[in-house]
Design a protein around this motif. Structure first.
Motif, PDB file in Angstrom:
ATOM      1  N   MET A   1      22.466  -7.268  20.445  1.00 16.43           N
ATOM      2  CA  MET A   1      21.216  -6.630  20.787  1.00 16.43           C
ATOM      3  C   MET A   1      21.289  -5.984  22.169  1.00 16.43           C
ATOM      4  SD  MET A   1      18.670  -5.887  19.206  1.00 16.43           S
ATOM      5  CE  MET A   1      17.422  -6.469  18.193  1.00 16.43           C
ATOM      6  N   MET A   2      22.420  -6.117  22.847  1.00 16.66           N
ATOM      7  CA  MET A   2      22.570  -5.583  24.191  1.00 16.66           C
ATOM      8  C   MET A   2      22.473  -4.067  24.225  1.00 16.66           C
ATOM      9  SD  MET A   2      23.216  -7.893  26.534  1.00 16.66           S
ATOM     10  CE  MET A   2      24.337  -9.104  27.132  1.00 16.66           C
ATOM     11  N   ASP A   3      22.758  -3.379  23.124  1.00 19.06           N
ATOM     12  CA  ASP A   3      22.784  -1.932  23.130  1.00 19.06           C
ATOM     13  C   ASP A   3      21.457  -1.298  22.706  1.00 19.06           C
ATOM     14  OD1 ASP A   3      23.014  -2.789  20.529  1.00 19.06           O
ATOM     15  OD2 ASP A   3      24.585  -1.399  19.980  1.00 19.06           O
ATOM     16  N   VAL A   4      20.395  -2.071  22.687  1.00 18.55           N
ATOM     17  CA  VAL A   4      19.082  -1.547  22.315  1.00 18.55           C
ATOM     18  C   VAL A   4      18.535  -0.706  23.461  1.00 18.55           C
ATOM     19  CG1 VAL A   4      16.699  -2.154  21.786  1.00 18.55           C
ATOM     20  CG2 VAL A   4      18.552  -3.476  20.779  1.00 18.55           C
ATOM     21  N   ASN A   5      18.042   0.466  23.139  1.00 18.75           N
ATOM     22  CA  ASN A   5      17.330   1.286  24.108  1.00 18.75           C
ATOM     23  C   ASN A   5      15.845   0.972  23.890  1.00 18.75           C
ATOM     24  OD1 ASN A   5      15.802   3.414  25.267  1.00 18.75           O
ATOM     25  ND2 ASN A   5      17.644   4.678  25.316  1.00 18.75           N
ATOM     26  N   TRP A   6      15.322   0.079  24.703  1.00 18.87           N
ATOM     27  CA  TRP A   6      13.969  -0.446  24.498  1.00 18.87           C
ATOM     28  C   TRP A   6      12.893   0.634  24.605  1.00 18.87           C
ATOM     29  CZ3 TRP A   6      13.554  -5.087  22.323  1.00 18.87           C
ATOM     30  CH2 TRP A   6      14.672  -5.925  22.369  1.00 18.87           C
ATOM     31  N   PRO A   7      12.934   1.519  25.602  1.00 16.39           N
ATOM     32  CA  PRO A   7      11.916   2.584  25.631  1.00 16.39           C
ATOM     33  C   PRO A   7      11.970   3.482  24.387  1.00 16.39           C
ATOM     34  CG  PRO A   7      12.950   2.363  27.782  1.00 16.39           C
ATOM     35  CD  PRO A   7      13.755   1.517  26.822  1.00 16.39           C
ATOM     36  N   GLU A   8      13.185   3.776  23.912  1.00 19.56           N
ATOM     37  CA  GLU A   8      13.338   4.581  22.703  1.00 19.56           C
ATOM     38  C   GLU A   8      12.800   3.833  21.487  1.00 19.56           C
ATOM     39  OE1 GLU A   8      17.287   5.999  20.700  1.00 19.56           O
ATOM     40  OE2 GLU A   8      16.978   7.168  22.546  1.00 19.56           O
ATOM     41  N   LEU A   9      13.067   2.533  21.413  1.00 21.73           N
ATOM     42  CA  LEU A   9      12.558   1.715  20.312  1.00 21.73           C
ATOM     43  C   LEU A   9      11.036   1.770  20.274  1.00 21.73           C
ATOM     44  CD1 LEU A   9      12.868  -0.379  18.005  1.00 21.73           C
ATOM     45  CD2 LEU A   9      12.893  -2.149  19.776  1.00 21.73           C
ATOM     46  N   THR A  10      10.406   1.671  21.432  1.00 23.01           N
ATOM     47  CA  THR A  10       8.946   1.711  21.497  1.00 23.01           C
ATOM     48  C   THR A  10       8.427   3.047  20.970  1.00 23.01           C
ATOM     49  OG1 THR A  10       8.991   0.234  23.413  1.00 23.01           O
ATOM     50  CG2 THR A  10       6.957   1.425  23.020  1.00 23.01           C
ATOM     51  N   ALA A  11       9.072   4.133  21.348  1.00 22.05           N
ATOM     52  CA  ALA A  11       8.651   5.460  20.876  1.00 22.05           C
ATOM     53  C   ALA A  11       8.807   5.565  19.357  1.00 22.05           C
ATOM     54  CB  ALA A  11       9.455   6.547  21.575  1.00 22.05           C
ATOM     55  N   GLU A  12       9.917   5.084  18.830  1.00 18.50           N
ATOM     56  CA  GLU A  12      10.140   5.123  17.383  1.00 18.50           C
ATOM     57  C   GLU A  12       9.105   4.288  16.648  1.00 18.50           C
ATOM     58  OE1 GLU A  12      14.166   3.830  16.722  1.00 18.50           O
ATOM     59  OE2 GLU A  12      14.997   5.516  17.846  1.00 18.50           O
ATOM     60  N   LEU A  13       8.812   3.110  17.177  1.00 18.15           N
ATOM     61  CA  LEU A  13       7.828   2.236  16.545  1.00 18.15           C
ATOM     62  C   LEU A  13       6.445   2.877  16.558  1.00 18.15           C
ATOM     63  CD1 LEU A  13       8.962  -1.174  18.047  1.00 18.15           C
ATOM     64  CD2 LEU A  13       9.179  -0.447  15.665  1.00 18.15           C
ATOM     65  N   SER A  14       6.117   3.558  17.646  1.00 16.24           N
ATOM     66  CA  SER A  14       4.809   4.222  17.733  1.00 16.24           C
ATOM     67  C   SER A  14       4.654   5.239  16.603  1.00 16.24           C
ATOM     68  CB  SER A  14       4.639   4.886  19.091  1.00 16.24           C
ATOM     69  OG  SER A  14       4.565   3.909  20.099  1.00 16.24           O
ATOM     70  N   SER A  15       5.715   5.958  16.322  1.00 18.32           N
ATOM     71  CA  SER A  15       5.690   6.925  15.226  1.00 18.32           C
ATOM     72  C   SER A  15       5.497   6.215  13.881  1.00 18.32           C
ATOM     73  CB  SER A  15       6.987   7.733  15.220  1.00 18.32           C
ATOM     74  OG  SER A  15       7.020   8.598  14.113  1.00 18.32           O
ATOM     75  N   ASP A  16       6.229   5.137  13.683  1.00 14.07           N
ATOM     76  CA  ASP A  16       6.098   4.368  12.435  1.00 14.07           C
ATOM     77  C   ASP A  16       4.692   3.794  12.288  1.00 14.07           C
ATOM     78  OD1 ASP A  16       8.760   4.898  11.921  1.00 14.07           O
ATOM     79  OD2 ASP A  16       9.467   2.925  12.564  1.00 14.07           O
ATOM     80  N   LEU A  17       4.131   3.329  13.396  1.00 23.58           N
ATOM     81  CA  LEU A  17       2.783   2.750  13.340  1.00 23.58           C
ATOM     82  C   LEU A  17       1.735   3.817  13.039  1.00 23.58           C
ATOM     83  CD1 LEU A  17       2.995   0.163  16.235  1.00 23.58           C
ATOM     84  CD2 LEU A  17       2.937  -0.292  13.766  1.00 23.58           C
ATOM     85  N   LYS A  18       1.959   5.037  13.500  1.00 27.34           N
ATOM     86  CA  LYS A  18       1.040   6.132  13.186  1.00 27.34           C
ATOM     87  C   LYS A  18       1.010   6.355  11.678  1.00 27.34           C
ATOM     88  CE  LYS A  18       0.016  10.927  14.306  1.00 27.34           C
ATOM     89  NZ  LYS A  18       0.401  12.112  15.049  1.00 27.34           N
ATOM     90  N   THR A  19       2.190   6.308  11.058  1.00 27.63           N
ATOM     91  CA  THR A  19       2.280   6.452   9.608  1.00 27.63           C
ATOM     92  C   THR A  19       1.547   5.304   8.908  1.00 27.63           C
ATOM     93  OG1 THR A  19       4.407   7.570   9.826  1.00 27.63           O
ATOM     94  CG2 THR A  19       3.885   6.636   7.663  1.00 27.63           C
ATOM     95  N   SER A 103      16.682 -12.753  26.878  1.00 25.97           N
ATOM     96  CA  SER A 103      17.607 -11.724  27.355  1.00 25.97           C
ATOM     97  C   SER A 103      17.187 -10.351  26.838  1.00 25.97           C
ATOM     98  CB  SER A 103      19.048 -12.053  26.959  1.00 25.97           C
ATOM     99  OG  SER A 103      19.252 -11.910  25.565  1.00 25.97           O
ATOM    100  N   HIS A 104      16.634 -10.276  25.620  1.00 21.59           N
ATOM    101  CA  HIS A 104      16.130  -9.015  25.083  1.00 21.59           C
ATOM    102  C   HIS A 104      14.947  -8.525  25.912  1.00 21.59           C
ATOM    103  CE1 HIS A 104      17.594 -10.139  20.734  1.00 21.59           C
ATOM    104  NE2 HIS A 104      18.536 -10.282  21.645  1.00 21.59           N
ATOM    105  N   ALA A 105      14.017  -9.429  26.227  1.00 20.91           N
ATOM    106  CA  ALA A 105      12.828  -9.055  26.989  1.00 20.91           C
ATOM    107  C   ALA A 105      13.194  -8.580  28.391  1.00 20.91           C
ATOM    108  CB  ALA A 105      11.850 -10.227  27.051  1.00 20.91           C
ATOM    109  N   LEU A 106      14.156  -9.233  29.019  1.00 20.81           N
ATOM    110  CA  LEU A 106      14.569  -8.828  30.364  1.00 20.81           C
ATOM    111  C   LEU A 106      15.254  -7.462  30.334  1.00 20.81           C
ATOM    112  CD1 LEU A 106      14.522  -9.599  33.305  1.00 20.81           C
ATOM    113  CD2 LEU A 106      16.682 -10.819  32.953  1.00 20.81           C
ATOM    114  N   ALA A 107      16.084  -7.219  29.336  1.00 17.41           N
ATOM    115  CA  ALA A 107      16.726  -5.909  29.192  1.00 17.41           C
ATOM    116  C   ALA A 107      15.667  -4.836  28.957  1.00 17.41           C
ATOM    117  CB  ALA A 107      17.736  -5.925  28.041  1.00 17.41           C
ATOM    118  N   ALA A 108      14.665  -5.147  28.142  1.00 19.06           N
ATOM    119  CA  ALA A 108      13.580  -4.191  27.890  1.00 19.06           C
ATOM    120  C   ALA A 108      12.842  -3.869  29.181  1.00 19.06           C
ATOM    121  CB  ALA A 108      12.614  -4.751  26.848  1.00 19.06           C
ATOM    122  N   PHE A 109      12.506  -4.886  29.971  1.00 14.02           N
ATOM    123  CA  PHE A 109      11.802  -4.680  31.236  1.00 14.02           C
ATOM    124  C   PHE A 109      12.617  -3.791  32.166  1.00 14.02           C
ATOM    125  CE2 PHE A 109      10.661  -5.696  35.585  1.00 14.02           C
ATOM    126  CZ  PHE A 109       9.275  -5.587  35.553  1.00 14.02           C
TER     127      PHE A 109
END
Length: 123
Positions: A1-19, A103-109
């Motif tokens: 999970m170290m390679d997650v781009n957290w800001p990008e994930l949030t943007a993608e999820l926002s689009s999915d949630l709109k749908t 560790s995921h939450a800290l990387a996201a922050f």
């Protein structure tokens, strides 16, 4: 999970949630009302509530929730030290799995802070 781009994930999820809002408008409107009521500052301020949500996100192992509540905690003025203390409580309450999700939450922050700082430099 170290390679997650957290800001990008949030943007993608926002689009999915709109749908999702388009497909289940009544349910999503009700969920939004619950969120607004829960986040309304009363005895606890908005930052504290977002830190609680982040800790719960770790404890229930929800990366998507981690992404959103990390961004929201930062928007409410949470510091890295406050996030770390919150993650300490999540680890205490959730044991080993919470260590991994912390560790995921800290990387996201850290990534959200970097994006925010980068945006300030370019404006």
């Amino acid at each position: 999970m170290m390679d997650v781009n957290w800001p990008e994930l949030t943007a993608e999820l926002s689009s999915d949630l709109k749908t999702l809002r388009g497909g289940a408008p009544a349910v999503m409107k009700a969920f939004s009302a619950i969120a607004q009521a829960a986040l309304e500052p009363k005895a606890l301020d908005a930052k504290t509530k977002e830190l609680l949500a982040l800790g719960i996100s770790v404890a229930v192992r929800c990366d998507d929730c981690i992404a959103f509540h990390t961004k929201a905690a930062l928007a409410q003025g949470a510091s890295r030290d406050e996030v770390l203390e919150t993650l300490g409580m999540a680890i205490y309450m959730g044991a080993g799995p919470s260590v991994m999700y912390s560790s995921h939450a800290l990387a996201a922050f850290d990534q959200v802070v970097a994006v925010k700082e980068s945006a300030h430099k370019t404006s």
